[in-house]
Design a protein around this motif. Structure first.
Motif, PDB file in Angstrom:
ATOM      1  N   PHE A  27       0.827  -1.207   0.000  1.00 49.38           N
ATOM      2  CA  PHE A  27       0.000   0.000   0.000  1.00 49.38           C
ATOM      3  C   PHE A  27       0.863   1.259   0.000  1.00 49.38           C
ATOM      4  O   PHE A  27       0.518   2.256  -0.640  1.00 49.38           O
ATOM      5  N   VAL A 115     -14.652  -0.938  -4.102  1.00 45.54           N
ATOM      6  CA  VAL A 115     -13.230  -0.959  -4.426  1.00 45.54           C
ATOM      7  C   VAL A 115     -12.973  -2.079  -5.436  1.00 45.54           C
ATOM      8  O   VAL A 115     -13.264  -3.242  -5.158  1.00 45.54           O
ATOM      9  N   THR A 126      -6.516  -1.270   1.688  1.00 43.91           N
ATOM     10  CA  THR A 126      -7.541  -0.261   1.393  1.00 43.91           C
ATOM     11  C   THR A 126      -8.777  -0.495   2.244  1.00 43.91           C
ATOM     12  O   THR A 126      -9.366   0.449   2.798  1.00 43.91           O
TER      13      THR A 126
END
Length: 232
Positions: A27, A115, A126
């Motif tokens: 990420f 998402v 996320t």
């Protein structure tokens, strides 16, 4: 942020969110060993990475309400949260909303983010970040699957975060186009990790806002709050 405090907070954040070092590293756009060195106090993040970390670590904790909605929506058995007026606030995929007179797909008091991302590590990270910000998340790996979910009214997102490069025959722009045919005006935020000229031309022509990977956490939160204003 003191070095010892940083080590502890990164580790606590990962554990609370159920993330591996690899998930967090993906990420943030660094290697797994880099996260390991941070947690052992061997190394310190760069100024840029520190800004991303602060946006994560300074986020509020996951609310019990967000957790409850998430558990219900992911349940394998028919399950729902219903308010005093009979409105379905959140429901599992197998819950029959019409059997007892409920008419519409579930609508949560928390904004729902669709998402669409095929990298499992980034998807998990996320999801964890959205929970901390009190957004519900629904995920799909392919554009076709996401469009099918929305078309079948299994989910009614308030915003979609879509990776441009997806497996299958639809990229992020194509997916956004189909979603907007079902939900006109749906806010969409595109994400891309490789800003090639051809890709950027298509994204630019779409007029959709774009955030590049590794994601600027602060910019992501601002975009979400802009597209989905809070009512409370």
């Amino acid at each position: 942020m003191e070095e010892a405090d940083l080590q502890e907070r990164i580790l606590r954040f990962r554990k609370e969110c159920g993330l591996s070092q690899h998930d967090l590293a993906s990420f943030l756009g660094v290697g797994q060993r880099t996260v390991s060195r941070w947690e052992r106090g061997v190394d310190q993040p760069s100024i840029t990475i520190m800004a991303r970390l602060r946006a994560l670590l300074d986020s509020q904790d996951v609310s019990p309400l967000s957790l409850a909605y998430d558990v219900v929506r992911r349940a394998l058995v028919p399950l729902a949260i219903i308010d005093g007026g009979g409105e379905v606030l959140a429901a599992s995929a197998s819950f029959d909303r019409t059997a007892l007179g409920w008419q519409d797909a579930s609508r949560s008091t928390l904004p729902t983010v669709l998402v669409i991302e095929d990298d499992e590590s980034i998807l998990r990270a996320t999801r964890a970040v959205l929970k901390r910000w009190n957004f519900l998340s629904v995920e799909a790996v392919r554009g076709e699957a996401a469009v099918a979910m929305v078309a079948k009214r299994e989910v009614s997102p308030d915003i979609a975060i879509i990776d441009f490069l997806l497996p299958g025959g639809m990229d992020g722009v194509d997916t956004a186009s189909y979603l907007r045919q079902i939900i006109p005006g749906l806010p969409v935020l595109l994400i891309t990790g490789e800003a090639t000229p051809e890709r950027m031309r298509k994204i630019s022509a779409s007029g959709l806002p774009l955030i590049t990977k590794p994601v600027d956490v602060g910019a992501l939160r601002v975009a979400l709050e802009t597209f989905v204003p809070r009512t409370a």
